[in-house]
Write a protein that holds these residues in place. Structure first.
Motif, mmCIF file in Angstrom:
data_model
loop_
_atom_site.group_PDB
_atom_site.id
_atom_site.type_symbol
_atom_site.label_atom_id
_atom_site.label_comp_id
_atom_site.label_asym_id
_atom_site.label_seq_id
_atom_site.Cartn_x
_atom_site.Cartn_y
_atom_site.Cartn_z
ATOM 1 N N LEU A 165 0.832 -1.207 0.000
ATOM 2 C CA LEU A 165 0.000 0.000 0.000
ATOM 3 C C LEU A 165 0.866 1.257 0.000
ATOM 4 O O LEU A 165 0.526 2.251 -0.649
ATOM 5 C CB LEU A 165 -0.947 -0.014 1.208
ATOM 6 C CG LEU A 165 -2.105 -1.005 1.069
ATOM 7 C CD1 LEU A 165 -2.782 -1.254 2.428
ATOM 8 C CD2 LEU A 165 -3.145 -0.505 0.055
ATOM 9 N N PHE A 166 2.009 1.222 0.705
ATOM 10 C CA PHE A 166 2.877 2.395 0.687
ATOM 11 C C PHE A 166 3.453 2.637 -0.713
ATOM 12 O O PHE A 166 3.583 3.786 -1.145
ATOM 13 C CB PHE A 166 3.985 2.294 1.738
ATOM 14 C CG PHE A 166 4.811 3.546 1.801
ATOM 15 C CD1 PHE A 166 4.228 4.772 2.104
ATOM 16 C CD2 PHE A 166 6.162 3.516 1.511
ATOM 17 C CE1 PHE A 166 4.967 5.933 2.118
ATOM 18 C CE2 PHE A 166 6.918 4.683 1.528
ATOM 19 C CZ PHE A 166 6.321 5.890 1.836
ATOM 20 N N GLN A 167 3.765 1.555 -1.434
ATOM 21 C CA GLN A 167 4.182 1.702 -2.846
ATOM 22 C C GLN A 167 3.096 2.453 -3.635
ATOM 23 O O GLN A 167 3.402 3.324 -4.446
ATOM 24 C CB GLN A 167 4.390 0.338 -3.515
ATOM 25 C CG GLN A 167 5.498 -0.518 -2.922
ATOM 26 C CD GLN A 167 6.877 -0.049 -3.320
ATOM 27 O OE1 GLN A 167 7.062 0.501 -4.386
ATOM 28 N NE2 GLN A 167 7.841 -0.238 -2.435
ATOM 29 N N SER A 203 11.822 11.751 3.993
ATOM 30 C CA SER A 203 11.186 12.416 5.137
ATOM 31 C C SER A 203 10.749 11.409 6.197
ATOM 32 O O SER A 203 9.776 11.630 6.922
ATOM 33 C CB SER A 203 10.004 13.305 4.709
ATOM 34 O OG SER A 203 9.851 14.394 5.625
ATOM 35 N N ASN A 204 11.493 10.304 6.285
ATOM 36 C CA ASN A 204 11.181 9.319 7.330
ATOM 37 C C ASN A 204 11.378 9.886 8.730
ATOM 38 O O ASN A 204 10.706 9.459 9.667
ATOM 39 C CB ASN A 204 12.050 8.067 7.152
ATOM 40 C CG ASN A 204 11.550 7.210 6.006
ATOM 41 O OD1 ASN A 204 10.350 7.125 5.761
ATOM 42 N ND2 ASN A 204 12.460 6.587 5.285
ATOM 43 N N LEU A 205 12.275 10.865 8.869
ATOM 44 C CA LEU A 205 12.466 11.496 10.182
ATOM 45 C C LEU A 205 11.145 12.094 10.689
ATOM 46 O O LEU A 205 10.929 12.184 11.896
ATOM 47 C CB LEU A 205 13.540 12.587 10.102
ATOM 48 C CG LEU A 205 13.922 13.245 11.434
ATOM 49 C CD1 LEU A 205 14.658 12.260 12.339
ATOM 50 C CD2 LEU A 205 14.777 14.494 11.214
ATOM 51 N N VAL A 264 -6.440 5.382 -0.735
ATOM 52 C CA VAL A 264 -5.321 4.453 -0.514
ATOM 53 C C VAL A 264 -4.718 4.672 0.881
ATOM 54 O O VAL A 264 -4.384 3.711 1.588
ATOM 55 C CB VAL A 264 -4.231 4.611 -1.596
ATOM 56 C CG1 VAL A 264 -3.090 3.634 -1.363
ATOM 57 C CG2 VAL A 264 -4.820 4.410 -2.981
ATOM 58 N N THR A 265 -4.586 5.942 1.282
ATOM 59 C CA THR A 265 -4.026 6.228 2.606
ATOM 60 C C THR A 265 -4.941 5.685 3.705
ATOM 61 O O THR A 265 -4.464 5.183 4.732
ATOM 62 C CB THR A 265 -3.803 7.742 2.781
ATOM 63 O OG1 THR A 265 -3.070 8.233 1.642
ATOM 64 C CG2 THR A 265 -3.013 8.039 4.041
ATOM 65 N N ALA A 266 -6.247 5.747 3.484
ATOM 66 C CA ALA A 266 -7.186 5.168 4.446
ATOM 67 C C ALA A 266 -6.959 3.658 4.560
ATOM 68 O O ALA A 266 -6.891 3.108 5.666
ATOM 69 C CB ALA A 266 -8.628 5.462 4.009
ATOM 70 N N THR A 310 -2.228 7.277 15.024
ATOM 71 C CA THR A 310 -1.358 6.287 14.380
ATOM 72 C C THR A 310 -0.110 6.878 13.715
ATOM 73 O O THR A 310 0.835 6.142 13.451
ATOM 74 C CB THR A 310 -2.117 5.471 13.310
ATOM 75 O OG1 THR A 310 -2.747 6.376 12.396
ATOM 76 C CG2 THR A 310 -3.170 4.584 13.955
ATOM 77 N N GLU A 311 -0.122 8.169 13.397
ATOM 78 C CA GLU A 311 1.066 8.665 12.689
ATOM 79 C C GLU A 311 1.192 10.167 12.757
ATOM 80 O O GLU A 311 0.218 10.908 12.661
ATOM 81 C CB GLU A 311 1.025 8.248 11.208
ATOM 82 C CG GLU A 311 2.291 8.629 10.451
ATOM 83 C CD GLU A 311 2.390 8.015 9.058
ATOM 84 O OE1 GLU A 311 1.366 7.977 8.363
ATOM 85 O OE2 GLU A 311 3.502 7.595 8.682
ATOM 86 N N GLN A 312 2.448 10.606 12.906
ATOM 87 C CA GLN A 312 2.789 12.013 12.744
ATOM 88 C C GLN A 312 3.721 12.126 11.552
ATOM 89 O O GLN A 312 4.614 11.288 11.371
ATOM 90 C CB GLN A 312 3.497 12.481 14.018
ATOM 91 C CG GLN A 312 4.568 13.528 13.797
ATOM 92 C CD GLN A 312 4.837 14.359 15.028
ATOM 93 O OE1 GLN A 312 4.430 14.017 16.129
ATOM 94 N NE2 GLN A 312 5.526 15.464 14.840
#
Ligand code: AVJ
Length: 316
Positions: free
Chosen positions: A35-37, A155-157, A205-207, A274-276
Motif C-alpha cells: 500500500l505504501f508503494q 522524510s522518514n524522520l 489508498v491512505t485510508a 497512528t502517525e505524525q
C-alpha cells in the motif's frame, strides 16, 4: 524480545492509554509495504516525486558535498527500501570515486533482494554491501581510513516527534566520526491544503494503509477489529507543522484479543493516533542540527521550496 512480543506489549500499552496510540513503525507488513508503494504513486503524494526530482536536478551539487576530495567512502542508508531512488546519485558518486561502497540497511529482506537485483543490472560497477536489520544493530562498522556518510531519506524522520527526532539524530551522530556527514530528505512546510491532501487522497489508498494496521493486529494478535467500524482521519496543523493520522471508532464497541487475553473499549468517536508526519522550515532544520551535534552545511530546496535535502557535517 521477539517481534511478536514487542507488538503485543506495544498494543497492550497503546490501546490502554487515555489517548489510544499505535506506532507507524508497525504499518509495514507485506500488505502495508504494498500500500505504501501505491501511496508513493498517488497524484496527491508529492513527496516521493519531489525528492526524486531534487536528487536528479541537484545531484552533482549533493555528490560534491558528500565527497569533496574522493577519499574512500561508505554510504550507509538507513531504511533504503529497494534503493531505486538512489540510483542516479550513486551513479554520480561512483563516477567521482571508485572507492565508494553503498551499504543499504533495511528491515525488509524482500526490499534488499530487489535492491541487489536492480543494482546488479543497472549499476554493477558499484560496490554493494546490504545489511538486513534494525538501523543501529545492523550499522556497519567504519573501516580504517574510510569516511562514512549516513543517509536518511524520504522524510522518514518526520514520523518522530521533536524529542524522538533529536534522540534518533544523536544516535546517528554517535556512530559518526569527525569528517563524516549525514544527508536528510525532508518535507518542507508549504500550503496546508497541499499537505493535507497528501494524507487524505481521493482514492482512499491512505485510508486503506492506515486501516491495514488493524488487519495486522487481527492476524498477529488474534484481534477482532471490524474494519468497517473505523474510519481514517487526517489533519494538518500549521501551528506545529505536523500532519497527523488517526483511526476513529465510528460507534461504541469492544475489541478483543485472544493473544493478549483482554478487550479494549472504544467510545463512539474515540481515536487511535497512528502517525505524525512532521514538515520542516529551514529554521527548524538548523535547530535540529545544532541540538544533535552536527554543523548544517547545505539545504538544497526544489524551486517551489516543497522538499529539501539537508547536508550536515560532523566537525573536524
Ligand atoms: C514514509 C513516513 C515519510 O509520513 O509521509 C505516507 C508515510 N503515511 N502516507 C509520510 C505515510 C501516510 C510517510 N513516511
Amino acid at each position: 524480545m521477539t517481534e511478536l512480543e514487542l507488538l503485543a506489549q506495544h498494543v497492550s500499552e497503546g490501546l490502554a492509554a487515555p489517548q489510544k496510540a499505535l506506532s507507524p513503525a508497525w504499518f509495514y507488513d507485506d500488505e502495508g509495504s504494498r500500500l505504501f508503494q501505491q501511496i508513493m504513486a498517488l497524484p496527491e503524494y508529492y513527496l516521493t516525486r519531489a525528492e526524486h526530482a531534487l536528487l536528479e536536478a541537484r545531484g552533482d551539487e549533493l555528490a560534491a558535498l558528500i565527497d569533496p576530495a574522493g577519499q574512500p567512502l561508505d554510504l550507509v542508508e538507513l531504511g533504503s527500501g529497494d534503493g531505486s531512488k538512489m540510483l542516479g546519485l550513486l551513479r554520480r558518486l561512483r563516477a567521482r570515486n571508485a572507492g565508494t561502497v553503498y551499504r543499504p540497511v533495511d528491515l525488509s529482506e524482500h526490499a534488499l533482494t530487489e535492491l541487489a537485483r536492480r543494482f546488479g543490472e543497472q549499476l554493477p560497477e558499484l560496490a554493494l554491501a546490504p545489511v538486513r536489520g534494525d538501523y543501529f544493530n545492523a550499522w556497519p562498522p567504519a573501516g580504517a581510513g574510510r569516511r562514512q556518510v549516513a543517509l536518511y531519506m524520504g522524510s522518514n524522520l518526520g514520523n518522530q516527534d521533536q524529542p524522538g527526532a533529536l534522540s534518533l539524530l544523536r544516535r546517528i551522530r554517535g556512530r559518526l566520526r569527525p569528517g563524516d556527514a549525514l544527508v536528510l530528505g525532508l518535507d518542507m512546510v508549504k500550503d496546508p491544503r497541499v499537505i493535507l491532501a497528501a494524507y487524505h487522497d481521493s482514492q482512499g489508498v491512505t485510508a486503506r494503509f492506515n486501516l491495514n494496521l488493524l488487519a495486522r493486529l487481527n492476524r498477529e494478535l488474534g484481534m477482532d477489529f471490524a474494519l468497517d467500524r473505523f474510519a481514517h482521519y487526517a489533519c494538518y496543523n500549521p501551528l506545529d507543522g505536523a500532519a497527523r493520522s488517526f483511526l476513529v471508532s465510528t460507534l461504541t464497541q469492544e475489541v478483543h484479543s485472544s493473544h493478549l487475553g483482554r478487550s479494549f473499549h472504544f467510545a463512539a468517536g474515540e481515536t487511535i493516533y497512528t502517525e505524525q508526519s512532521q514538515k520542516y522550515t529551514p529554521a527548524l532544520v538548523q535547530a535540529l542540527a545544532a541540538e544533535s551535534g552536527f554543523e548544517p552545511a547545505g539545504l538544497l530546496l526544489d524551486e517551489a521550496g516543497w522538499y529539501g535535502l539537508a547536508f550536515w557535517r560532523v566537525a573536524n
